[in-house]
Design an enzyme around this catalytic site. Structure first.
Site, PDB file in Angstrom:
ATOM      1  N   ASN A  43      -1.634  35.056  -1.378  1.00 59.41           N
ATOM      2  CA  ASN A  43      -3.039  34.836  -0.999  1.00 59.41           C
ATOM      3  C   ASN A  43      -3.916  36.056  -1.298  1.00 59.41           C
ATOM      4  OD1 ASN A  43      -2.226  36.681   0.901  1.00 59.41           O
ATOM      5  ND2 ASN A  43      -2.647  35.412   2.693  1.00 59.41           N
ATOM      6  N   GLU A  46      -5.001  40.369   5.393  1.00 62.25           N
ATOM      7  CA  GLU A  46      -5.094  38.972   4.981  1.00 62.25           C
ATOM      8  C   GLU A  46      -6.543  38.630   4.588  1.00 62.25           C
ATOM      9  OE1 GLU A  46      -2.373  37.688   4.414  1.00 62.25           O
ATOM     10  OE2 GLU A  46      -0.960  37.634   6.083  1.00 62.25           O
TER      11      GLU A  46
END
Ligand code: F6R
Length: 237
Positions: free
Chosen positions: A136, A143
């Site tokens: 990702n 993140e």
């Protein structure tokens, strides 16, 4: 950005190791930034081989790792403390007191995070930081959506990250939900950055990075704000 396409995984490991070994030859008290995961395993084997061949010594060097799971004991085989000992530190002459990983098992994690940045700062910042990239686009455990101006901090892991790392645990339920990670700001304070990308699962992340669009939705894109990044990649299609 400097983009280097390696013929295969062995070449990627070799090119990366050569950059780190040359840095250590130039400056025996280099401050390294290290990463864990599947991608750098070959790289660590090359560093160990160079040490065993008498080519380099880590006696004056220091090392700071990117991240660690929260709530996992360093003796746990899935911990990043264990990984680093197993893959590197048990086999080279770096002094134990010069080896740093963020502590994921402290009662005051916020304090541990702030102290980690202070330690990096006191060491004169990282000379050369190794990175991998998540499917990702995460770097460290930053993140998607993470502000680029954070130092070391406590994060919740994305579901895709927990799934990708499940192989190191008995089941998905055993994969920690949180981690302590150098922030993007900490990572960008390194003088030089080397990012390794290997395998088809990283194709999308590779292409997104290559597009040059900078957005907090794609953490690795923050690297476009750094003046000295080398990306070594292989088998990304
Ligand atoms: C590891 C880390 C992570 C990994 C990334 C890729 O310390 O910070 O960002 O670099 O998850 O992991 P692999 O190499 O296992 O695909």
């Amino acid at each position: 950005f400097k983009w280097i396409e390696a013929a295969n995984y062995g070449e990627l490991s070799k090119i990366a190791a050569t950059i780190f070994i040359d840095q250590l030859k130039k400056d025996s008290s280099t401050v390294f930034g290290m990463a864990t995961g599947g991608t750098p395993e070959g790289f660590y084997k090359k560093l160990v081989a160079a040490y065993k061949a008498g080519e380099v010594s880590f006696k004056q060097a220091k090392s700071f790792n990117l991240d660690e799971y929260i709530g996992i004991n360093p003796a746990n085989e899935a911990s990043y403390h264990y990984y680093m000992d197993y893959n590197l530190f048990n086999h080279i002459d770096m002094k134990r007191e010069n080896i740093y990983l963020p502590a994921g098992n402290k009662s005051n994690l916020e304090k541990a995070a702030a102290e980690y940045d202070a330690l990096i700062n006191a060491a004169g910042n990282i000379d050369i930081q190794l990175l991998g990239i998540g499917v990702n686009g995460h770097i460290g455990f930053n993140e998607p959506g993470t502000p680029f101006d954070l130092g070391t901090n406590i994060v919740e892991l994305a579901q895709s990250t927990r799934e990708a790392n499940q192989v190191y645990f008995d089941s998905i339920d055993d994969v920690p939900t949180h981690a302590i990670t150098m922030g993007i700001k900490t990572i960008l304070s390194s003088k030089k950055i080397v990012l390794l990308i290997s395998g088809a699962s990283k194709q999308e992340a590779f292409e997104r990075l290559r597009s040059g669009v900078v957005t907090e939705d794609f953490p690795a894109s923050a690297l476009h704000n750094h003046p000295d990044v080398t990306v070594i990649y292989t088998d990304v299609k």
